[in-house]
Write an enzyme that holds these catalytic residues in place. Structure first.
Site, PDB file in Angstrom:
ATOM      1  N   SER A 194      40.855  41.342  48.479  1.00 35.86           N
ATOM      2  CA  SER A 194      39.744  42.395  47.546  1.00 35.86           C
ATOM      3  C   SER A 194      40.336  43.818  46.923  1.00 35.86           C
ATOM      4  O   SER A 194      41.285  43.669  45.916  1.00 35.86           O
ATOM      5  CB  SER A 194      39.024  42.774  49.068  1.00 35.86           C
ATOM      6  OG  SER A 194      37.380  42.998  48.658  1.00 35.86           O
ATOM      7  N   ASP A 241      33.534  32.554  46.812  1.00 35.13           N
ATOM      8  CA  ASP A 241      33.182  33.810  46.895  1.00 35.13           C
ATOM      9  C   ASP A 241      32.602  34.588  46.329  1.00 35.13           C
ATOM     10  O   ASP A 241      32.501  34.393  44.412  1.00 35.13           O
ATOM     11  CB  ASP A 241      34.927  34.548  46.233  1.00 35.13           C
ATOM     12  CG  ASP A 241      35.182  35.758  45.911  1.00 35.13           C
ATOM     13  OD1 ASP A 241      33.889  36.391  46.983  1.00 35.13           O
ATOM     14  OD2 ASP A 241      36.443  36.262  46.311  1.00 35.13           O
ATOM     15  N   HIS A 270      34.770  35.582  50.441  1.00 41.64           N
ATOM     16  CA  HIS A 270      35.544  36.058  49.750  1.00 41.64           C
ATOM     17  C   HIS A 270      36.709  36.905  51.467  1.00 41.64           C
ATOM     18  O   HIS A 270      37.084  37.141  51.129  1.00 41.64           O
ATOM     19  CB  HIS A 270      34.589  37.242  49.775  1.00 41.64           C
ATOM     20  CG  HIS A 270      35.966  38.460  49.208  1.00 41.64           C
ATOM     21  ND1 HIS A 270      36.116  38.214  48.298  1.00 41.64           N
ATOM     22  CD2 HIS A 270      35.554  39.533  49.527  1.00 41.64           C
ATOM     23  CE1 HIS A 270      36.634  40.199  48.039  1.00 41.64           C
ATOM     24  NE2 HIS A 270      36.326  40.448  49.277  1.00 41.64           N
TER      25      HIS A 270
END
Length: 422
Positions: free
Chosen positions: A222, A317, A351
């Protein structure tokens, strides 16, 4: 003769967090239908649970590594399905496991169709293998936790970057033979990020007596992903970077290094946050396009990096378009004649790719928007991706952080040997 019903966790009920177990049941009636339930709480006390129905074979036995679930939280043959399919008691909560010292306790219970419990067992999933040391590090700009494998070494060194502080992945890597320093990218509500703090962490690892070479690896996901890219580009000694569902540009906050701005921030447009009926938002298309003229200065110039990259993107994602970011980086490196990368794409994954066998996280608070976010992914495909990726990360780090790899200097054109002098 009637035998008691048994629920067994094999090979033993106590295992590492990232190790699979086999759930076996015997003593049932032939073809009896039962429900197996799993329950655990995270370090906040949040309850997570799952259940699945199974039909015993003719001998009254069930083996989750062999037999399919016929209903419940999942169906089909899924040996670890009771773990990854657990859901929180409250919507939009992730499974919070940031401290390494406390094990995760999972209760498995077996129930008749009417609900009466027939047997139960507890699985203790611990993060620290015997002999691994855990030492908090508060030195200069570094505020993290260092995990060191047992023995004299030498060991490869890894900087583990999470957006917020978490010891989980770093400790699990130490179990595998890596000296690992866990450091958060964000603390509080900063207005800017200073790369110096993370450069100090790289240099700290390089100086440890048990570290095998001067090359340091980085694992990131991330927002931490673009910090890892920047370290590989601007800081000497970074030899291997694992980038998981990150951004190809410096996202969210301006990046400073040695008292000057290094990269401006790639911003997002709150008007492009897509609201859903669950109350969570999809932020995938809210980020500005880093390839647009007005945003290109925020791109991390990874073409200048000496080390190797493992790019990992989930096709589902919903936090941001990590696959497009990965494709852009691959294209830029290829166009510059670089072959210092691998890329992996996972269909159906979301994600939050983590070490395997924890509850799938479909939505949770996004600290940048301050709102619950949908992370994307289909639980079964996501869980399979985590198992594959965890092995891939270890293989990649071992390959590029070995003593032999450290002795081979990459060739760079028009660049000083010391990347710190930018």
């Amino acid at each position: 003769m009637t035998y008691p019903v048994r629920l067994r966790l094999l090979p033993i009920a106590r295992c590492l967090f990232d190790e699979p177990i086999v759930v076996k049941i015997d003593g049932l009636r032939s073809k009896q239908v039962v429900t197996i339930r799993a329950r655990t709480t995270d370090e906040r006390g949040m309850l997570f649970s799952s259940s699945a129905a199974y039909r015993a074979d003719a001998g009254g036995e069930i083996d989750l590594s062999r037999d399919p679930s016929i209903g419940g939280s999942y169906t089909g043959v899924e040996p670890m399905g009771l773990l990854w399919s657990m859901k929180p008691q409250i919507l939009h909560k992730d499974f919070r496991k940031t401290r390494a010292l406390d094990p995760v306790m999972v209760n498995f219970s077996l129930h008749e169709e009417e609900g009466r419990m027939l047997a139960e067992a507890t699985n203790e999933r611990f993060l620290m293998r015997d002999g691994v040391s855990r030492v908090p590090v508060q030195e200069g700009n570094i505020n993290g936790v260092l995990f060191t494998p047992p023995g004299e070494g030498p060991f490869p060194a890894v900087l583990d970057l999470y957006t917020s502080m978490s010891e989980k992945r770093a400790c699990l890597l130490a179990n595998k033979g890596f000296v690992t320093l866990a450091v958060p990218v964000l603390s509080g509500r900063p207005q800017q990020i200073h790369l110096d703090h993370f450069a100090d962490a790289v240099h700290f690892l390089q100086q440890l007596p048990k570290v095998s070479s001067k090359g340091v690896g980085i694992v990131s996901r991330s927002k931490a992903g673009d910090i890892a890219l920047s370290l590989a580009t601007f800081v000497r000694g970074v030899k291997a970077v694992v980038w998981i569902n990150g951004c190809s540009a410096n996202a969210g906050l301006p990046l400073y290094y040695k008292n000057k701005q290094l990269l401006p921030a790639l911003m997002f447009d709150r008007k492009k946050l897509f609201s859903t009926n669950s109350g969570a938002v999809i932020s995938k298309y809210a980020m500005h396009d880093p390839l647009n003229t007005e945003s290109r200065d925020s791109l991390v110039p990874i073409e200048r990096a000496c080390g190797s990259f493992l790019f990992v993107a989930s096709e589902d994602d919903l936090a941001w378009d990590s696959k497009a970011y990965m494709e852009n980086m691959v294209e830029r490196l290829t166009n510059n004649g670089k072959e210092n990368f691998e890329s992996v794409c996972y269909p159906g994954a979301g994600h939050c790719l983590e070490p395997p066998y924890e509850p799938f996280c479909s939505s949770a608070l996004n600290i940048f928007t301050g709102m619950p976010a949908l992370w994307g992914g289909e639980p079964r495909a996501h869980a399979a991706a985590e198992v594959h990726l965890w092995r891939k990360i270890q293989e990649f780090l071992r390959t590029h952080l070995s003593c032999e790899a450290a002795q081979t200097k990459p060739k760079m054109l028009n660049q000083k040997d010391d990347q710190d002098d930018i």
